[in-house]
Scaffold this motif. Structure first.
Motif, short mmCIF file in Angstrom:
data_model
loop_
_atom_site.label_atom_id
_atom_site.label_comp_id
_atom_site.label_asym_id
_atom_site.label_seq_id
_atom_site.Cartn_x
_atom_site.Cartn_y
_atom_site.Cartn_z
N LYS A 1 7.77 -4.02 6.46
CA LYS A 1 6.96 -2.94 7.04
C LYS A 1 6.80 -1.76 6.08
CE LYS A 1 6.61 0.03 11.13
NZ LYS A 1 7.23 0.38 12.44
N PRO A 2 7.87 -1.34 5.35
CA PRO A 2 7.67 -0.24 4.40
C PRO A 2 6.63 -0.56 3.33
CG PRO A 2 10.02 -0.55 4.81
CD PRO A 2 9.31 -1.70 5.46
N ALA A 3 6.60 -1.81 2.88
CA ALA A 3 5.63 -2.19 1.85
C ALA A 3 4.20 -2.15 2.40
CB ALA A 3 5.95 -3.59 1.32
N ILE A 4 4.00 -2.72 3.58
CA ILE A 4 2.66 -2.75 4.18
C ILE A 4 2.20 -1.35 4.56
CG2 ILE A 4 1.37 -3.49 6.22
CD1 ILE A 4 1.60 -5.65 4.12
N LYS A 5 3.10 -0.55 5.03
CA LYS A 5 2.75 0.83 5.39
C LYS A 5 2.23 1.58 4.17
CE LYS A 5 4.69 4.96 7.62
NZ LYS A 5 5.89 5.54 8.28
N TYR A 6 2.92 1.39 3.04
CA TYR A 6 2.48 2.03 1.81
C TYR A 6 1.13 1.49 1.37
CZ TYR A 6 2.59 3.97 -2.89
OH TYR A 6 2.27 4.67 -4.02
N ALA A 7 0.97 0.16 1.43
CA ALA A 7 -0.27 -0.47 0.98
C ALA A 7 -1.47 0.03 1.79
CB ALA A 7 -0.15 -1.99 1.10
N ALA A 8 -1.32 0.03 3.11
CA ALA A 8 -2.44 0.43 3.97
C ALA A 8 -2.79 1.91 3.81
CB ALA A 8 -2.09 0.12 5.42
N LYS A 9 -1.77 2.71 3.56
CA LYS A 9 -2.01 4.14 3.39
C LYS A 9 -2.73 4.43 2.08
CE LYS A 9 0.48 8.54 3.69
NZ LYS A 9 1.82 9.18 3.89
N ARG A 10 -2.45 3.63 1.06
CA ARG A 10 -2.99 3.90 -0.27
C ARG A 10 -4.33 3.21 -0.51
NH1 ARG A 10 -0.73 5.81 -5.06
NH2 ARG A 10 -1.62 4.95 -6.98
N TYR A 11 -4.51 1.99 0.03
CA TYR A 11 -5.68 1.19 -0.28
C TYR A 11 -6.49 0.90 0.99
CZ TYR A 11 -2.67 0.37 -4.33
OH TYR A 11 -1.83 0.53 -5.42
N ALA A 12 -7.75 1.30 0.98
CA ALA A 12 -8.57 1.22 2.19
C ALA A 12 -9.24 -0.14 2.39
CB ALA A 12 -9.63 2.31 2.16
N GLN A 13 -9.60 -0.81 1.30
CA GLN A 13 -10.47 -1.97 1.45
C GLN A 13 -9.78 -3.23 1.98
OE1 GLN A 13 -13.10 -2.58 -1.84
NE2 GLN A 13 -13.85 -4.53 -1.10
N PRO A 14 -8.63 -3.65 1.42
CA PRO A 14 -8.00 -4.85 2.00
C PRO A 14 -7.53 -4.59 3.42
CG PRO A 14 -7.08 -4.31 -0.16
CD PRO A 14 -7.88 -3.12 0.28
N LYS A 15 -7.39 -5.66 4.18
CA LYS A 15 -6.87 -5.55 5.55
C LYS A 15 -5.42 -6.04 5.54
CE LYS A 15 -11.51 -6.30 7.29
NZ LYS A 15 -12.42 -7.13 8.10
N PHE A 16 -4.52 -5.14 5.91
CA PHE A 16 -3.09 -5.41 5.78
C PHE A 16 -2.45 -5.64 7.14
CE2 PHE A 16 -3.91 -2.92 1.87
CZ PHE A 16 -3.40 -3.80 0.93
N SER A 17 -1.46 -6.53 7.14
CA SER A 17 -0.69 -6.77 8.36
C SER A 17 0.76 -7.08 8.01
CB SER A 17 -1.28 -7.95 9.16
OG SER A 17 -1.28 -9.14 8.39
N VAL A 18 1.65 -6.65 8.89
CA VAL A 18 3.04 -7.09 8.82
C VAL A 18 3.09 -8.45 9.50
CG1 VAL A 18 5.43 -6.59 9.44
CG2 VAL A 18 3.86 -4.70 8.92
#
Length: 267
Positions: free
Chosen positions: A119-136
């Motif tokens: 979850k910490p990794a995905i939270k960072y990814a989604a906050k920083r990068y808008a285009q990809p769609k992220f999920s835990v």
């Protein structure tokens, strides 16, 4: 409405309603304020906080803030852009360093998904990068339908052959990024009397290897940056205080960065 995800509990399609995804069996999953959705139900977790912890995530982010892995990032993005896929899934995407580069290279006509159990990794990814769609979510049971993707990525992550084959369409490609033979050779010399070279990845069951490329560079890396690099490697726990002290005697070290990019097709 296009159905992108399936329910991790019952495999029914998930449709969006406001800020949530729900299925016909009334399983519901909310989007976080950062934009990702958590599709790893509590009952499927093997620990309270599965995957990489915040310290490991922060170490990787500090290292990725430098330019040392950009040649791998660019090579991977160029390779995938050349294939012009419609849908890419990055299994075990971490903080999205490679995921967002792939999404940027493909543009808005393609769909790029990144998932990770951390979850910490995905939270960072989604906050920083808008285009990809992220999920835990779990790479062992990804929340997508059969044949959903043209390309499945596994970058320094375990390869789940059966699940990768399920996710790919019949003409799809599994791309595995793994350490090249001499990856981090100089750092391994600090802790091992006899340094063994990395082996090439085995061909996953149900796949045929179609191409493999070795990319390698030797970089002069600041010692403080090397400490972040060590924390993101599997042999980090082998480093003792004395090893760090030895490294600290110099401000920079030459380190071999070596990677294999291997492509597989389903049998």
């Amino acid at each position: 409405m296009t159905v992108e995800y399936r329910c991790p509990i019952c495999s029914e399609p998930l449709t969006r309603n406001g800020n949530s995804l729900g299925c016909a069996n009334r399983h519901q999953f909310d989007f976080a304020k950062e934009g990702y959705v958590n599709l790893l139900p509590v009952q499927f977790k093997r620990s309270k906080q599965p995957g990489d912890n915040l310290d490991m995530v922060q170490a990787r982010r500090a290292f990725f803030a430098t330019s040392h892995y950009q040649f791998l990032q660019q090579s991977l993005a160029d390779l995938i852009a050349y294939k012009s896929p419609n849908t890419v899934i990055d299994l075990g995407c971490g903080e999205g360093f490679y995921t967002h580069a792939v999404a940027n290279a493909l543009g808005t006509n393609s769909h790029v998904y990144g998932l990770d159990i951390s979850k910490p990794a995905i939270k960072y990814a989604a906050k920083r990068y808008a285009q990809p769609k992220f999920s835990v979510a779990s790479s062992k049971d990804a929340p997508f339908n059969n044949g959903f993707a043209d390309i499945v990525l596994s970058i320094f992550a375990p390869v789940f052959a059966t699940e990768s084959a399920r996710l790919l369409d019949e003409q799809g490609t599994l791309i595995v990024v793994s350490p090249g033979p001499n990856h981090l050779y100089e750092l391994k010399q600090q802790i091992y009397e006899n340094v063994h070279l990395h082996d090439a990845p085995e061909c996953p069951e149900g796949f045929n290897q179609v191409e493999q490329n070795l990319i390698q560079e030797v970089h002069s890396i600041e010692t403080d940056v090397i400490f972040h690099l060590i924390k993101m490697t599997p042999f980090a726990w082998k480093f003792k205080p004395s090893h760090f002290e030895d490294l600290s005697k110099q401000t920079h070290h030459d380190v071999t960065l070596s990677f294999l990019i291997t492509q597989f097709k389903k049998n």
